[in-house]
Scaffold this motif. Structure first.
Motif, mmCIF file in Angstrom:
data_model
loop_
_atom_site.group_PDB
_atom_site.id
_atom_site.type_symbol
_atom_site.label_atom_id
_atom_site.label_comp_id
_atom_site.label_asym_id
_atom_site.label_seq_id
_atom_site.Cartn_x
_atom_site.Cartn_y
_atom_site.Cartn_z
ATOM 1 N N GLU A 196 35.375 -5.243 52.156
ATOM 2 C CA GLU A 196 36.257 -4.957 51.049
ATOM 3 C C GLU A 196 37.103 -3.722 51.311
ATOM 4 O O GLU A 196 36.674 -2.786 51.984
ATOM 5 C CB GLU A 196 35.446 -4.736 49.766
ATOM 6 N N SER A 197 38.281 -3.728 50.733
ATOM 7 C CA SER A 197 39.149 -2.560 50.756
ATOM 8 C C SER A 197 39.913 -2.502 49.445
ATOM 9 O O SER A 197 40.021 -3.497 48.731
ATOM 10 C CB SER A 197 40.112 -2.603 51.942
ATOM 11 N N GLY A 198 40.441 -1.338 49.136
ATOM 12 C CA GLY A 198 41.188 -1.172 47.907
ATOM 13 C C GLY A 198 40.373 -0.474 46.838
ATOM 14 O O GLY A 198 39.495 0.332 47.128
ATOM 15 N N GLY A 199 40.663 -0.810 45.595
ATOM 16 C CA GLY A 199 40.060 -0.092 44.494
ATOM 17 C C GLY A 199 40.701 1.275 44.367
ATOM 18 O O GLY A 199 41.814 1.508 44.838
ATOM 19 N N GLY A 200 40.003 2.177 43.706
ATOM 20 C CA GLY A 200 40.508 3.530 43.572
ATOM 21 C C GLY A 200 40.430 4.028 42.149
ATOM 22 O O GLY A 200 39.617 3.557 41.346
ATOM 23 N N LEU A 201 41.290 4.985 41.841
ATOM 24 C CA LEU A 201 41.310 5.644 40.539
ATOM 25 C C LEU A 201 42.678 5.487 39.887
ATOM 26 O O LEU A 201 43.704 5.782 40.511
ATOM 27 C CB LEU A 201 40.983 7.131 40.707
ATOM 28 N N VAL A 202 42.684 5.018 38.647
ATOM 29 C CA VAL A 202 43.926 4.880 37.887
ATOM 30 C C VAL A 202 43.690 5.249 36.438
ATOM 31 O O VAL A 202 42.549 5.328 35.975
ATOM 32 C CB VAL A 202 44.506 3.454 37.939
ATOM 33 N N GLN A 203 44.778 5.473 35.720
ATOM 34 C CA GLN A 203 44.705 5.721 34.291
ATOM 35 C C GLN A 203 44.641 4.406 33.529
ATOM 36 O O GLN A 203 44.989 3.342 34.047
ATOM 37 C CB GLN A 203 45.917 6.514 33.820
ATOM 38 N N THR A 204 44.195 4.499 32.304
ATOM 39 C CA THR A 204 44.165 3.331 31.436
ATOM 40 C C THR A 204 45.539 2.667 31.390
ATOM 41 O O THR A 204 46.558 3.339 31.238
ATOM 42 C CB THR A 204 43.732 3.720 30.020
ATOM 43 N N GLY A 205 45.558 1.357 31.541
ATOM 44 C CA GLY A 205 46.801 0.608 31.540
ATOM 45 C C GLY A 205 47.406 0.409 32.907
ATOM 46 O O GLY A 205 48.367 -0.362 33.050
ATOM 47 N N GLY A 206 46.865 1.077 33.896
ATOM 48 C CA GLY A 206 47.381 0.967 35.245
ATOM 49 C C GLY A 206 46.855 -0.253 35.970
ATOM 50 O O GLY A 206 46.122 -1.071 35.410
ATOM 51 N N SER A 207 47.228 -0.355 37.231
ATOM 52 C CA SER A 207 46.858 -1.503 38.048
ATOM 53 C C SER A 207 46.243 -1.062 39.362
ATOM 54 O O SER A 207 46.569 -0.004 39.901
ATOM 55 C CB SER A 207 48.083 -2.374 38.347
ATOM 56 N N LEU A 208 45.360 -1.886 39.858
ATOM 57 C CA LEU A 208 44.760 -1.707 41.163
ATOM 58 C C LEU A 208 44.588 -3.073 41.801
ATOM 59 O O LEU A 208 44.583 -4.094 41.107
ATOM 60 C CB LEU A 208 43.392 -1.024 41.074
ATOM 61 N N ARG A 209 44.430 -3.074 43.095
ATOM 62 C CA ARG A 209 44.101 -4.300 43.777
ATOM 63 C C ARG A 209 43.076 -4.035 44.856
ATOM 64 O O ARG A 209 43.008 -2.931 45.414
ATOM 65 C CB ARG A 209 45.342 -4.975 44.357
ATOM 66 N N THR A 210 42.288 -5.021 45.114
ATOM 67 C CA THR A 210 41.304 -4.936 46.175
ATOM 68 C C THR A 210 41.322 -6.241 46.963
ATOM 69 O O THR A 210 41.713 -7.286 46.439
ATOM 70 C CB THR A 210 39.894 -4.651 45.614
#
Length: 122
Positions: A6-20
């Motif tokens: 796996e790769s990706g994830g991370g830290l974001v604020q509410t309402g934001g987006s991430l992908r893995t």
């Protein structure tokens, strides 16, 4: 027998987006289902999404439906999870998994990824 990285994830604020992403390595069967579970500290593992070998059939748990999208690129042996409109409740370690069918994925996955941390701050 299939190793998942796996790769990706991370830290974001509410309402934001991430992908893995989840890449299958080693010897891989011609057809298989893949998906994700997630687990937050102190909570049980939750099955959240799956996709079949063709990429045309998908499943989403109610907790993520309408916000998460799973897709796959069989040429790369990789599955992607796009996470949008993230909430603090989505904070967890996300584990990708593989099995011979979507049903088996929900009950007894053959392989697991190492986990990717997703943290959503308020």
């Amino acid at each position: 027998q299939v190793q998942l990285v796996e790769s990706g994830g991370g830290l974001v604020q509410t309402g934001g987006s991430l992908r893995t992403s989840c890449a299958a390595t080693g010897r891989t069967a011609g057809s298989y289902a893949m998906g994700w579970f997630r687990q937050a500290p102190g909570k049980e593992r939750e099955f959240i999404t799956a996709i079949d070998w063709s990429g045309t059939n998908t499943y989403y748990a109610d907790s993520v439906k309408g916000r998460f999208t799973i897709s796959r690129d069989n040429a790369k042996n990789t599955v992607y999870l796009q996470m949008s409109n993230l909430k603090p409740e989505d904070t967890a370690v996300y584990y990708c998994a593989a099995a011979d069918s979507m049903y088996l994925l929900t009950t007894k996955p053959t392989s697991w990824g190492q986990g990717a941390q997703v943290t959503v701050s308020s």
